[in-house]
Design an enzyme around this catalytic site. Structure first.
Site, PDB file in Angstrom:
ATOM      1  N   LYS A 160       2.975  -1.771  -7.310  1.00  0.00           N
ATOM      2  CA  LYS A 160       4.216  -1.403  -6.633  1.00  0.00           C
ATOM      3  C   LYS A 160       4.546  -2.425  -5.566  1.00  0.00           C
ATOM      4  O   LYS A 160       3.649  -2.967  -4.925  1.00  0.00           O
ATOM      5  CB  LYS A 160       4.078  -0.014  -5.987  1.00  0.00           C
ATOM      6  CG  LYS A 160       5.321   0.496  -5.273  1.00  0.00           C
ATOM      7  CD  LYS A 160       5.060   1.864  -4.650  1.00  0.00           C
ATOM      8  CE  LYS A 160       6.265   2.363  -3.884  1.00  0.00           C
ATOM      9  NZ  LYS A 160       6.015   3.681  -3.232  1.00  0.00           N
ATOM     10  N   GLN A 161       5.834  -2.693  -5.382  1.00  0.00           N
ATOM     11  CA  GLN A 161       6.263  -3.542  -4.276  1.00  0.00           C
ATOM     12  C   GLN A 161       7.483  -2.920  -3.625  1.00  0.00           C
ATOM     13  O   GLN A 161       8.459  -2.594  -4.301  1.00  0.00           O
ATOM     14  CB  GLN A 161       6.592  -4.960  -4.739  1.00  0.00           C
ATOM     15  CG  GLN A 161       7.090  -5.842  -3.593  1.00  0.00           C
ATOM     16  CD  GLN A 161       7.196  -7.303  -3.958  1.00  0.00           C
ATOM     17  OE1 GLN A 161       6.580  -7.744  -4.925  1.00  0.00           O
ATOM     18  NE2 GLN A 161       7.968  -8.055  -3.197  1.00  0.00           N
ATOM     19  N   GLY A 162       7.389  -2.730  -2.314  1.00  0.00           N
ATOM     20  CA  GLY A 162       8.501  -2.175  -1.558  1.00  0.00           C
ATOM     21  C   GLY A 162       9.062  -3.208  -0.601  1.00  0.00           C
ATOM     22  O   GLY A 162       8.763  -4.402  -0.701  1.00  0.00           O
ATOM     23  N   ALA A 163       9.868  -2.726   0.338  1.00  0.00           N
ATOM     24  CA  ALA A 163      10.497  -3.637   1.297  1.00  0.00           C
ATOM     25  C   ALA A 163       9.504  -4.177   2.315  1.00  0.00           C
ATOM     26  O   ALA A 163       9.719  -5.246   2.897  1.00  0.00           O
ATOM     27  CB  ALA A 163      11.635  -2.906   2.018  1.00  0.00           C
ATOM     28  N   GLU A 164       8.422  -3.436   2.535  1.00  0.00           N
ATOM     29  CA  GLU A 164       7.470  -3.812   3.582  1.00  0.00           C
ATOM     30  C   GLU A 164       6.139  -4.337   3.055  1.00  0.00           C
ATOM     31  O   GLU A 164       5.452  -5.075   3.753  1.00  0.00           O
ATOM     32  CB  GLU A 164       7.188  -2.602   4.487  1.00  0.00           C
ATOM     33  CG  GLU A 164       8.386  -2.100   5.264  1.00  0.00           C
ATOM     34  CD  GLU A 164       8.785  -3.020   6.403  1.00  0.00           C
ATOM     35  OE1 GLU A 164       7.896  -3.701   6.944  1.00  0.00           O
ATOM     36  OE2 GLU A 164       9.981  -3.073   6.727  1.00  0.00           O
ATOM     37  N   ALA A 165       5.760  -3.923   1.848  1.00  0.00           N
ATOM     38  CA  ALA A 165       4.397  -4.229   1.398  1.00  0.00           C
ATOM     39  C   ALA A 165       4.279  -4.220  -0.115  1.00  0.00           C
ATOM     40  O   ALA A 165       5.150  -3.719  -0.836  1.00  0.00           O
ATOM     41  CB  ALA A 165       3.422  -3.209   1.993  1.00  0.00           C
ATOM     42  N   VAL A 175       1.470  -3.079  -3.196  1.00  0.00           N
ATOM     43  CA  VAL A 175       0.347  -2.172  -3.403  1.00  0.00           C
ATOM     44  C   VAL A 175      -0.385  -2.585  -4.675  1.00  0.00           C
ATOM     45  O   VAL A 175       0.234  -2.776  -5.731  1.00  0.00           O
ATOM     46  CB  VAL A 175       0.812  -0.711  -3.515  1.00  0.00           C
ATOM     47  CG1 VAL A 175      -0.377   0.224  -3.752  1.00  0.00           C
ATOM     48  CG2 VAL A 175       1.569  -0.294  -2.260  1.00  0.00           C
ATOM     49  N   ASP A 199       8.751   8.803   6.399  1.00  0.00           N
ATOM     50  CA  ASP A 199       9.333   8.535   5.080  1.00  0.00           C
ATOM     51  C   ASP A 199       8.929   9.647   4.111  1.00  0.00           C
ATOM     52  O   ASP A 199       8.399   9.389   3.028  1.00  0.00           O
ATOM     53  CB  ASP A 199       8.860   7.171   4.562  1.00  0.00           C
ATOM     54  CG  ASP A 199       9.627   6.717   3.319  1.00  0.00           C
ATOM     55  OD1 ASP A 199      10.734   7.240   3.078  1.00  0.00           O
ATOM     56  OD2 ASP A 199       9.102   5.851   2.583  1.00  0.00           O
TER      57      ASP A 199
END
Length: 243
Positions: free
Chosen positions: A25-30, A32, A147
């Site tokens: 997973k890739q989000g706006a902050e990090a 995984v 969140d």
């Protein structure tokens, strides 16, 4: 829990996450990753640099958010709230190595499957009550998740869909969390979940009411928070009307 000090002058090996790990997973902050750490299945959350920010500011913010996430996870665990166990923290590469719950689904996936089967909503009431009790518990310990969504709740594998316990649900992704006793912060926390819940799972208003009802019965300061939630709702409606 081990931790790697921020003294970059010391001869400390940089792990670069985990050899053989898989990005999940890739989000706006990090980002995984999933892999194995010291023989245990784990996930690694690595915050990455933001090139649009000044390097010094970016480093300070990233270090602060990493520390705050770990602090929130540990406070929840101390209070008996199910969250991933923290195995190791690398403050050089801003990585948190945590317990992996591979035999689980998100609460979002569970509810979506439930709705696809056109099952009666009443069968979700027990799950809603457990969610409300967990929220009451984190707020009574002054942890603000920041969140709250059904994607950030894992449901452990169990034999019965109706046999929900507090330990059945694991809260994850405390990247925007903070420690705060302010009623405003707790009201906003509930509002974030309400918006996410009702937009992700249409026609479940009666289910979310069960979440708030259980919250109200399980937290001694709930009346103040629920009153603040209504104020936050009103502010949200005004913003929509004004545009």
């Amino acid at each position: 829990m081990a931790s790697l000090l921020t003294d970059t002058s010391a001869e400390v090996p940089l792990f670069s996450v985990l050899p053989g790990s898989q990005l999940i997973k890739q989000g706006a902050e990090a980002k995984v990753y999933r892999g194995t750490f010291l023989g245990r299945a784990c996930v690694v959350k690595q915050r990455f640099k933001k090139k649009y920010r000044h390097p010094t500011l970016d480093e300070k913010l990233t270090a602060k958010r990493t520390s705050q996430e770990v602090r929130s996870l540990l406070r929840c665990q101390k209070a008996g709230i199910s969250t991933p166990t923290v195995y190791f923290v690398n403050y050089v590469e801003y990585c948190i190595y945590m317990e992996d719950f591979d035999n689980s689904v998100t609460v979002r996936e569970f509810i979506e499957d439930f709705q696809r089967r056109s099952a009666p909503l009443e069968e979700l009431f027990k799950l809603a009550e457990v969610i409300g009790k967990i929220l009451a518990k984190i707020h009574s310990n002054d942890v603000i998740h920041g969140d709250l969504t059904t994607s950030n709740m894992l449901l452990r594998q169990q034999s019965s869909d109706s046999n929900f316990q507090l330990s059945s649900i694991v809260l994850i992704d405390f990247g925007l969390s903070q420690i705060s006793g302010l009623v405003e912060d707790k009201g906003v926390d509930l509002y974030v979940l309400e918006r996410a819940f009702l937009s992700t799972h249409p026609d479940t208003e009666v289910v979310f009411e069960k979440v708030l009802s259980a919250y109200g019965k399980s937290y001694e300061k709930a009346a103040e928070v629920l009153k603040k939630l209504e104020e936050v709702r009103q502010r949200g409606r005004k913003r929509v009307m004004v545009g």
